[in-house]
Every structure is written in structure tokens, then in C-alpha cells.
Write a protein that holds these residues in place. Structure first.
Motif: not given
Length: 490
Positions: A367-380
Motif C-alpha cells: 500500500d505504501i508502494a502505491h502511495q509513493i508512486e501516486a504522490g511523488s513527482d519524480l521517482f529515483l
């Protein structure tokens, strides 16, 4: 066109057991092949983490005889069920001595000392099960070293078995780093004859993946770029020469993703939905993510996400070497992952040093992985090597622009930003150095602050792209047919 009989053998399959991307592929590709009309059957070990009641598994009548060379014949049970939400049969090889353990391949980081026998047993059981089921596969699709013995057995032990008269084999390499290296006495258990020893030999031991590469009718990797890379010393892990010799049968097919799970328009694990024509929910997801990691809710600064194993392959040392410089920028970073103990401790300390700029969760939660994908502007995603990569593809769908190293599937899927903003869906660098990482993050951050229109156009580009399993399944279907024609001499 005629439907194909496909036997898919894997050491892990979602949702039953998973340690990595192999399980995702094994749980998704068969569905896409079934949708094309093919008869697909899956086989995996019945580890004791596989819940028989939850998945309504039934014990088949009779035992399965599994010859193990000089160890003699062993007897396994077979459970049968279906892949959830499908009619695809899946069979579980049940043998407590080998699979009745808490881990799939290891315990507390130490590989099981009998992994050679465990997966030779499983590979032979796959062949025996096909006969027990009276299922005549056109192709057996083996995956990684755990089932690399199947192409060897098909060409030797079962070469004159009428049940497999025209059966071909495909070996997919999901990660070449893991090869199945064991002492040479395993040849007696494998049972294909010592005349084949040099097809597997490596520095006085045997390498199961090497034997699979030699004997498979075709080899595939999970991206086009990775298929090129494994022919080089940098990415070949000692097998680059053999792979280069066998390059005539090497193919790169990019993994797909399940957009029923990974799409901001339908994602059940995020607070607010959004999509390409209405991005308001993304900003709200960003606020929620900042709250989750106890960061100041600042919508005006770029938030960078990371989800992955804290391991060398994932470029974690590059991030660690760069983190203080990165956090000098006006940004926030959130991290989700577990792995090497030094990294877990290091990034926990960084979170304490920079409580307003850096947050981390040690472990993994979907669930946190999904929230990071949705809420981040950039992904490292600065991987040292990445056969395919899925998180960068998830990120594209969520309008979260990836910052990646140009390797494997990352290079295949990410196009660099152009100043006009009309092209590109992310930012990538080539050198595996802290300087390259810092400069590329700086470039992305500069774009965020100074080219709002260009950033939004790139988000639109990213969210417009699709890497679904249907396209990959068509490529596999074409490859299967090529294998079958070659086997029949047509």
C-alpha cells in the motif's frame, strides 16, 4: 491460428509465493497467453507458505514418481488449483523434505545447501507431471536457473520419449546474476550422462543456467537492452562468451504490467484518484504521502520517491554517497525498502538528520508502494543493472517522472527530457557515479522549478504510454511458434 499447449515452470508465482520479478511474470504472462486462446498450465513447488485452504488446492490422486539419478526414484504429491480469477490450472509439486521450509531459496540470507537437489527434483517433476496429466506441451517455458535443467532433460533423458516428440523449450533469464552453481557430483543426480559435463562445467563445478542456455531452443530476457548487455563482460557474469555464441537464439521481450492494479484511475490503495485529463488528485496524494512520512506538506517543492531492495544492484550505494548533496537541494525524498543492514541503518539515520526533507520506511508494504508512486513527482531508480524494471513503468502511469540509469529495461522505457518538452518521459544518466546521479537529479529539479509547462508535457507523455501484457504475450506467441517450427524442421 492453432492454439498452443504451453507448460510454464517457475520457482515462484504471484500470488502464491514471491521474492522478485519472476513471480510477477509467472502470475501475469500466462493470463495474457490464455486470453489469446492458448492452453496454459503452470507448475511450481508447494512451499509451505502456500496456503492450501485459502487457494482451495486439491490433492491429486496417486503419487508422482521422480527419478533422481543415483539417488533413485522419489515420490511427490501434487496439488492442483487455478490461478486466481482465471481458469488456468496450476500444479504444486509437494515434497516436504525439499519444500517444507519457511524460505523459498534461503533462510536468514543463507542459501539452502541442497538447492541443487531441490530444483533438479522440481525440474524432473515438471516433466513427469506432464506425462501424468497426459498433457502434450508444444513448448515448455522454463525460467531462470531453477528450471534450466528442463531443456537439458528434454534433449537427453526425454529425447526419444514420444510424449515430448515435438516439444520445444524456451528459457527466460530474469536475472543473470543468479546461475545455479554447484559441485560437479550433481551430474549424477541430474542423470543426463557425464558426456554432457562440459556443457555445464565452469571452473571444475557445474552451472545449471549454462547448461540451460546450451540446450534451450530459444533464450529470452525481459528487455531488449538487457539481451544486448548480457553479451558483454560488464553484465554477463562470466557467461557473456557463451551467450554471444548463442545470440542467434536470444530475444529480448519487455515485461508488461497489470494496469488493473497499477493505474491512478482505479488504484484502491491511494487516497484520491486522478488521470491524464484530471491531475488534481495527484496533488492531494502528494499531501497524503507527506503526512505519512511526517514531512512538511509543501506542494511547491518536488517530492522524489524510491521503492526497492536496499541492495547494490539497485544503486543504493550511489544514493548513499550522494544523499547529503541531494538534500542540499530544495526537495523532499521518501524511501521504502529493506535489504543490506548497513543501508537500513544508514538511511534511518539520514531520516533523523533531515526530518523535514527525508523519510524512510524500512521493510515493504504494497500500500505504501502505491502511495509513493501516486504522490511523488519524480521517482529515483539508479540501478547498476536492471533486466527489466517495473517501478519505472508504474511511475510513468502515475505521471511520476523517472530518474534512472540507462541500463536494461530502464534504457528501453525512459526517453530523456528535451527542452521543448514535446519529447521525453524522464531523466537518465549513463555513468554509475555519484556525480552523474547528483547532476541528473539536479537537472530534474531545475526542470520542476523553471519549466512548469515542459514538466507537465512530460507527465502527459508518460501517462500516455502503455506497456501491457497483451503486447508481450503476442511476442512470446510468435517466439513459441518459431521454436515449434524449428523443432519440427518445418
Amino acid at each position: 491460428m492453432d492454439k498452443l499447449n504451453i507448460l510454464f515452470a517457475a520457482s515462484e508465482v504471484v500470488p502464491f509465493a514471491k521474492t522478485g520479478g519472476l513471480a510477477d511474470v509467472a502470475g501475469a504472462l500466462p493470463k495474457a497467453l490464455r486470453a489469446l486462446g492458448h492452453d496454459v498450465r503452470l507448475v511450481m513447488p508447494r512451499y509451505y507458505i502456500v496456503d492450501r485452504e485459502k487457494y482451495s488446492l486439491r490433492l491429486m490422486e496417486g503419487s508422482l514418481g521422480v527419478p533422481m539419478g543415483t539417488m533413485g526414484e522419489m515420490w511427490a504429491g501434487v496439488y492442483e488449483g487455478v490461478l486466481p480469477a482465471t481458469d488456468i490450472p496450476i500444479y504444486f509439486i509437494d515434497y516436504e523434505h525439499y519444500f517444507g521450509r519457511s524460505g523459498l531459496y534461503d533462510e536468514n540470507g543463507e542459501g539452502f545447501s541442497d538447492n541443487d537437489n531441490r530444483f533438479l527434483f522440481f525440474s524432473r517433476a515438471v516433466m513427469q507431471l506432464a506425462k501424468k496429466l497426459h498433457f502434450h506441451p508444444d513448448v515448455i517455458h522454463a525460467n531462470d536457473w531453477h528450471t534450466a535443467a528442463i531443456p537439458m532433460m528434454l534433449n537427453t533423458l526425454y529425447a526419444y520419449d514420444p510424449h515430448f516428440a515435438y516439444t520445444g523449450s524456451l528459457l527466460t533469464i530474469h536475472n543473470l546474476q543468479h546461475q545455479g552453481k554447484f559441485y560437479k557430483g550433481v551430474m549424477d543426480v541430474l542423470g543426463i550422462g557425464w558426456e554432457h559435463y562440459f556443457e555445464l562445467e565452469e571452473h571444475g563445478s557445474i552451472n545449471l543456467l549454462k547448461g540451460g542456455i546450451v540446450h534451450a531452443d530459444a533464450i529470452s530476457t525481459v528487455s531488449s537492452k538487457y539481451a544486448q548487455e548480457i553479451r558483454t563482460a560488464e553484465f554477463g557474469w562470466g557467461l557473456e562468451g557463451l551467450i554471444d555464441i548463442n545470440s542467434y537464439k536470444l530475444h529480448g521481450i519487455l515485461n508488461g504490467v497489470d494496469y488493473e492494479e497499477w493505474s491512478p484511475a482505479v488504484d484502491s490503495m491511494i487516497s484520491y484518484h486522478f488521470d491524464i485529463d484530471d491531475m488534481m488528485g495527484k496533488g492531494m496524494c502528494k499531501n497524503t504521502l507527506q503526512q505519512l512520512f511526517n514531512l512538511p506538506q509543501r506542494g511547491e517543492i518536488p517530492l522524489i520517491g524510491f521503492v526497492g531492495r536496499l541492495a547494490e544492484q539497485k544503486g543504493i550505494e550511489l544514493i548513499a554517497s550522494s544523499i547529503h548533496k541531494l538534500l542540499e537541494m530544495d526537495i523532499q525524498i521518501v524511501m521504502l525498502g529493506a535489504g543490506e543492514k548497513w543501508a537500513e541503518s544508514f538511511f534511518s539515520e539520514i531520516a533523523g538528520m533531515y526530518p523535514h526533507k527525508f523519510g524512510c520506511f524500512i521493510g515493504y508494504r504494497n500500500d505504501i508502494a502505491h502511495q509513493i508512486e501516486a504522490g511523488s513527482d519524480l521517482f529515483l531508480m539508479p540501478s547498476l543493472f536492471e533486466p527489466c524494471g517495473l517501478n519505472q513503468i508504474y511511475s510513468l502511469r502515475y505521471g511520476t517522472l523517472p530518474i534512472v540509469r540507462a541500463t536494461g529495461g530502464l534504457d528501453d522505457t525512459i526517453e530523456n527530457y528535451h527542452n521543448d518538452g514535446e519529447h521525453g518521459n524522464g531523466f537518465k544518466f549513463h555513468d554509475a557515479t555519484p556525480e552523474a546521479l547528483i547532476n541528473t537529479v539536479g537537472w530534474a529539479v531545475y526542470t520542476w522549478y523553471n519549466d512548469h509547462d515542459g514538466f507537465k508535457k512530460m507527465q502527459h507523455n508518460a501517462m500516455s504510454q502503455r506497456y501491457d501484457w497483451e503486447g508481450a504475450a503476442h511476442e512470446y506467441e510468435s517466439l513459441y511458434r518459431r521454436i515449434i517450427h524449428g523443432r519440427k524442421g518445418v
